[in-house]
Design a protein around this motif. Structure first.
Motif, mmCIF file in Angstrom:
data_model
loop_
_atom_site.group_PDB
_atom_site.id
_atom_site.type_symbol
_atom_site.label_atom_id
_atom_site.label_comp_id
_atom_site.label_asym_id
_atom_site.label_seq_id
_atom_site.Cartn_x
_atom_site.Cartn_y
_atom_site.Cartn_z
ATOM 1 N N ASP A 28 0.829 -1.204 0.000
ATOM 2 C CA ASP A 28 0.000 0.000 0.000
ATOM 3 C C ASP A 28 0.865 1.257 0.000
ATOM 4 N N LYS A 29 2.025 1.172 0.603
ATOM 5 C CA LYS A 29 2.912 2.333 0.666
ATOM 6 C C LYS A 29 3.482 2.680 -0.716
ATOM 7 N N ALA A 30 3.526 1.722 -1.624
ATOM 8 C CA ALA A 30 3.951 2.015 -2.992
ATOM 9 C C ALA A 30 2.899 2.904 -3.670
ATOM 10 N N ASP A 31 1.643 2.656 -3.370
ATOM 11 C CA ASP A 31 0.568 3.503 -3.902
ATOM 12 C C ASP A 31 0.648 4.915 -3.333
ATOM 13 N N VAL A 32 1.032 5.027 -2.074
ATOM 14 C CA VAL A 32 1.184 6.336 -1.440
ATOM 15 C C VAL A 32 2.275 7.123 -2.165
ATOM 16 N N TYR A 33 3.363 6.452 -2.502
ATOM 17 C CA TYR A 33 4.456 7.097 -3.247
ATOM 18 C C TYR A 33 3.940 7.634 -4.584
ATOM 19 N N VAL A 95 2.758 17.426 2.141
ATOM 20 C CA VAL A 95 2.152 16.097 2.237
ATOM 21 C C VAL A 95 2.657 15.226 1.082
ATOM 22 N N ALA A 96 2.710 15.794 -0.119
ATOM 23 C CA ALA A 96 3.209 15.048 -1.283
ATOM 24 C C ALA A 96 4.644 14.581 -1.042
ATOM 25 N N LEU A 97 5.477 15.440 -0.470
ATOM 26 C CA LEU A 97 6.865 15.059 -0.193
ATOM 27 C C LEU A 97 6.941 13.950 0.855
ATOM 28 N N LEU A 98 6.067 13.980 1.840
ATOM 29 C CA LEU A 98 6.008 12.881 2.807
ATOM 30 C C LEU A 98 5.681 11.569 2.102
ATOM 31 N N CYS A 99 4.750 11.652 1.167
ATOM 32 C CA CYS A 99 4.343 10.453 0.427
ATOM 33 C C CYS A 99 5.482 9.893 -0.418
ATOM 34 N N MET A 110 -2.384 6.073 3.586
ATOM 35 C CA MET A 110 -3.265 6.905 2.774
ATOM 36 C C MET A 110 -4.331 7.576 3.640
ATOM 37 N N SER A 111 -4.797 6.898 4.682
ATOM 38 C CA SER A 111 -5.788 7.519 5.570
ATOM 39 C C SER A 111 -5.171 8.717 6.307
ATOM 40 N N SER A 112 -3.895 8.626 6.663
ATOM 41 C CA SER A 112 -3.205 9.760 7.290
ATOM 42 C C SER A 112 -3.040 10.914 6.306
ATOM 43 N N VAL A 114 -5.052 11.636 3.832
ATOM 44 C CA VAL A 114 -6.371 12.276 3.712
ATOM 45 C C VAL A 114 -6.622 13.177 4.922
ATOM 46 N N SER A 115 -6.313 12.694 6.111
ATOM 47 C CA SER A 115 -6.507 13.496 7.327
ATOM 48 C C SER A 115 -5.673 14.773 7.291
ATOM 49 N N MET A 116 -4.426 14.664 6.828
ATOM 50 C CA MET A 116 -3.567 15.851 6.738
ATOM 51 C C MET A 116 -4.111 16.838 5.717
ATOM 52 N N LEU A 117 -4.535 16.340 4.558
ATOM 53 C CA LEU A 117 -5.047 17.230 3.508
ATOM 54 C C LEU A 117 -6.363 17.896 3.924
#
Length: 165
Positions: A28-33, A95-99, A110-112, A114-117
């Motif tokens: 799932d973290k690959a999708d976040v990237y 947020v994008a850079l964190l991803c 991804m839920s985090s 969304v919460s940040m955005l």
């Protein structure tokens, strides 16, 4: 259909998380990237990679990191977006850079994201994993470049053979 489309393959390579590109680990973290890269593209109005020659190569993520180090992150923003809300744009880019962190375990879920955005959670401080090696990122870039060269050659061969028919 997609397997034979060289353009799709080249397009997808620029969105691959380092762990997937180098070792085939798909999480799932690959999708976040990939999401982070997409957000940077939207904010900047530029493609994530632009490969011409070695001297003219452009990598959006590298540019974003450089601007962040210089304290000029808003220079990344596409002027066509206007400058109405600089605070929201800074939040979005951070947020994008964190991803896009090179180390998957440091990327938010991804839920985090969304919460940040949505402003329900504070944006975490961008942390680079001290154990993440530049060699891994260099290897990933070489893999991307060699894949791009290979696909360009295949495309030229396909074009030549279709012209011969």
């Amino acid at each position: 259909m997609w397997g034979n489309d060289v353009r799709f393959h080249v397009f997808a390579v620029g969105y691959m998380a380092p762990e997937y590109a180098m070792r085939g680990y798909l999480t799932d973290k690959a999708d976040v990237y990939s999401f982070g890269i997409l957000v940077l593209e939207i904010a900047s109005g530029r493609n994530n990679t632009s490969y011409r020659s070695e001297e003219e190569s452009f990598y959006l993520l590298d540019w974003a990191h450089l601007l962040k180090e210089q304290g000029n992150l808003l220079d990344l923003v596409d002027p066509r977006l206007g400058s109405d809300n600089k605070e929201e744009m800074m939040l979005t880019i951070n947020v994008a850079l964190l991803c896009c962190n090179a180390t998957s375990t440091i990327r938010p879920t991804m839920s985090s994201v969304v919460s940040m955005l949505e402003g329900r959670a504070a944006v975490q401080i961008l942390v680079s994993d001290p154990n993440a090696s530049n060699n891994e990122m260099d290897a990933m870039m070489k893999h991307f470049e060699s894949t791009l060269e290979m696909n360009t050659s295949e495309s030229q061969i396909q074009t030549a053979s279709s012209q011969d028919s």
